[in-house]
Scaffold this motif. Structure first.
Motif, mmCIF file in Angstrom:
data_model
loop_
_atom_site.group_PDB
_atom_site.id
_atom_site.type_symbol
_atom_site.label_atom_id
_atom_site.label_comp_id
_atom_site.label_asym_id
_atom_site.label_seq_id
_atom_site.Cartn_x
_atom_site.Cartn_y
_atom_site.Cartn_z
ATOM 1 N N GLU A 93 0.823 -1.204 0.000
ATOM 2 C CA GLU A 93 0.000 0.000 0.000
ATOM 3 C C GLU A 93 0.862 1.261 0.000
ATOM 4 O O GLU A 93 0.590 2.239 0.692
ATOM 5 N N GLY A 94 1.952 1.193 -0.770
ATOM 6 C CA GLY A 94 2.779 2.372 -0.972
ATOM 7 C C GLY A 94 3.759 2.688 0.124
ATOM 8 O O GLY A 94 4.364 3.767 0.121
ATOM 9 N N ARG A 133 15.927 0.527 12.059
ATOM 10 C CA ARG A 133 14.666 0.665 11.333
ATOM 11 C C ARG A 133 14.829 1.770 10.302
ATOM 12 O O ARG A 133 15.189 2.889 10.614
ATOM 13 N N SER A 134 14.579 1.431 9.033
ATOM 14 C CA SER A 134 14.713 2.439 7.993
ATOM 15 C C SER A 134 13.701 3.544 8.228
ATOM 16 O O SER A 134 12.659 3.349 8.836
ATOM 17 N N ARG A 135 13.995 4.723 7.712
ATOM 18 C CA ARG A 135 13.133 5.866 7.957
ATOM 19 C C ARG A 135 11.730 5.638 7.406
ATOM 20 O O ARG A 135 10.769 6.197 7.910
ATOM 21 N N SER A 136 11.624 4.809 6.339
ATOM 22 C CA SER A 136 10.318 4.613 5.727
ATOM 23 C C SER A 136 9.576 3.399 6.276
ATOM 24 O O SER A 136 8.447 3.139 5.897
ATOM 25 N N ARG A 365 9.963 3.804 -6.095
ATOM 26 C CA ARG A 365 8.865 3.655 -5.132
ATOM 27 C C ARG A 365 9.304 2.827 -3.930
ATOM 28 O O ARG A 365 8.974 3.147 -2.780
ATOM 29 N N LEU A 366 10.030 1.742 -4.178
ATOM 30 C CA LEU A 366 10.413 0.848 -3.080
ATOM 31 C C LEU A 366 11.372 1.519 -2.109
ATOM 32 O O LEU A 366 11.268 1.340 -0.887
ATOM 33 N N TYR A 367 12.330 2.286 -2.641
ATOM 34 C CA TYR A 367 13.336 2.910 -1.775
ATOM 35 C C TYR A 367 12.958 4.331 -1.364
ATOM 36 O O TYR A 367 13.621 4.925 -0.504
ATOM 37 N N GLY A 368 11.917 4.890 -1.979
ATOM 38 C CA GLY A 368 11.496 6.243 -1.624
ATOM 39 C C GLY A 368 12.499 7.301 -1.997
ATOM 40 O O GLY A 368 12.693 8.268 -1.249
ATOM 41 N N THR A 369 13.156 7.128 -3.148
ATOM 42 C CA THR A 369 14.157 8.095 -3.584
ATOM 43 C C THR A 369 14.233 8.075 -5.102
ATOM 44 O O THR A 369 13.795 7.106 -5.744
#
Length: 451
Positions: A93-94, A133-136, A365-369
């Motif tokens: 879900e994004g 924990r990754s930021r996303s 999308r997966l890495y948010g960058t």
């Protein structure tokens, strides 16, 4: 043991991990063994390419610290396993969400009474692996009740003997998952993408027995890769053999129980032959063998200015928003695979090579960058990367064709490194018994050795 009219007691055709495993068992029993490999190096599909200081695996199969053969096979004491973070990150879900984390992994180690430096290294790495924990990353998938049910199911599976796991009715893997009372959300957002990655089977048509074994191993260990690239494992096996055992660049074109005819190197004679090639080559040399279908795999390697994820985590795409099934910053898992300061992002597509723009859009999308400035290092595609294991699947396909002729490989057991290694052990033990030699404590463990 050797009639000097023969070149060797045993000739093994193929220096992949199955053939090398068989060779170690046979040389350990005192048989003069010759391994023929058509390629210029050992390892078969477990090959690693060097590009600008990066170590790039050609097939992105995942290993597990729970594989028994990684601890039992001679030569692998020095193997260093680099573990991923506990559990996986799931893009759903994004957003990235952290999955259930196996709690038994910190107890993973070598068998009692055996010193195994590689296994001890893995155990220490498991205990000290970063768990940032990754930021996303968001809270775990599903609600607290769903997580509790999933954790209880996997914990029970981890404690269940393999023979009892295999006593369950055999169905296609996805059908079996949906029939066991777990919430459909748990199946679709965690179990399905996880098993797709472990089995290289996006439709989950594989045998539920194979899927259960994969989950059993996941719940008992940690997903990992060999330090220094996939090639490290077969090279360690080769180094443990007596000098002169392996001849590369020698292609077999015909064989019998007592000889192997080669292209350009004449006929080599022996007392027995072990065929340890891939499934297609094996079927060509022994036309009576059934050739399975295959799962195609494409591996893409990128680098960037900065690491897009400061954690050695495996990312699964439960949304199936693009061609990539799973991805990781492998330089965070194994720093030796990339030059200092340069990240290595490795992504696996369970199919043919997709358009690069689709891959970049999904990875963004997966890495948010942004991935616009990422550099593509290599694309490796293998249309026959992994033999399929549809239900019903024989986990112990015969390795003895007749006295003096044997066959091994991942197409005889499970389509994993564990299956390939164990099939080599099985073929060697069958040959030894035909020679009147007891394998002894080399320990036929039957289905208990499968993971």
């Amino acid at each position: 043991m050797l009639d000097r009219a023969h070149h060797a007691d045993v000739i093994i055709v193929g220096a992949g991990v199955a053939g090398l495993s068989a060779a170690l068992q046979l040389t350990g029993a005192g048989l003069r063994t010759l391994v023929l490999e058509a390629a210029p190096d050992v390892g078969g599909r477990m090959a690693t390419e060097q590009v600008d200081g990066f170590l790039l695996d050609r097939v992105g199969q995942l290993l597990s610290t729970s594989y028994p053969e990684l601890r039992r096979t001679p030569g692998l004491d020095a193997l260093e396993l680099r573990p991923f973070s506990p559990g996986v990150l799931v893009h759903n879900e994004g957003r990235l969400q952290r999955s259930w984390e196996p709690r038994s992994t910190l107890r993973t180690g070598p068998p009692a009474g055996r010193s195994a430096r590689g296994a001890l290294t893995a155990a220490r790495a498991l205990a000290s692996a970063p768990r940032v924990r990754s930021r996303s990353a968001r809270p775990p998938l599903g609600g607290a009740l769903d997580q509790a049910r999933l954790g209880a199911a996997l914990t029970r599976l981890a404690a269940t003997p393999v023979d009892r796991v295999l006593a369950r009715p055999e169905l296609p893997a996805l059908d079996a998952l949906l029939s066991r009372g777990l919430p459909s959300r748990t199946v679709e957002t965690f179990l399905r993408p996880l098993l797709s990655a472990l089995l290289c089977d996006p439709e989950l048509l594989s045998s539920s027995h194979c899927a259960d074994l994969a989950l059993h191993g996941y719940a008992r260990g940690r997903l990992c890769v060999p330090a220094g690239g996939a090639q490290t494992l077969p090279r360690l096996l080769a180094a443990a053999l007596p000098p002169g055992t392996i001849r590369t660049g020698v292609k077999a074109v015909d064989l019998s129980t007592t000889s192997v005819r080669t292209a350009g190197h004449g006929e080599l004679t022996c007392r027995a032959v072990v065929l340890a090639t891939g499934a297609r080559q094996a079927a060509e040399l022994l036309p009576g063998l059934r050739m399975p279908a295959f799962h195609p795999v494409t591996v893409l390697h990128h680098t960037a200015e900065h690491s897009p994820l400061a954690e050695p985590a495996l990312i699964l795409d439960a949304d199936r928003s693009g061609p990539v099934a799973h991805t990781a910053v492998l330089s965070e898992v194994d720093p030796s695979r990339a030059p200092e300061g340069r990240p290595l992002i490795t992504s696996v597509v369970l199919g043919p090579p997709p358009p690069e723009r689709e891959v970049r859009a999904q990875l963004a999308r997966l890495y948010g960058t942004s991935t616009a400035r990422w550099e593509l290092l290599a694309v490796h595609h293998d249309p026959e990367a992994v033999p399929t294991m549809p239900a019903p699947h024989d986990l112990r396909r015969p390795v003895r064709v007749l006295s003096g002729l044997y066959v091994c490989g991942d197409h005889r057991d499970t389509s994993t490194v564990q299956g390939a290694l164990f099939s080599g052990r099985r073929a060697a033990h069958s040959l030894l018994r035909d020679f009147g030699i007891e394998p002894g404590a080399a320990e036929e463990e039957g289905v208990r050795a499968v993971a």
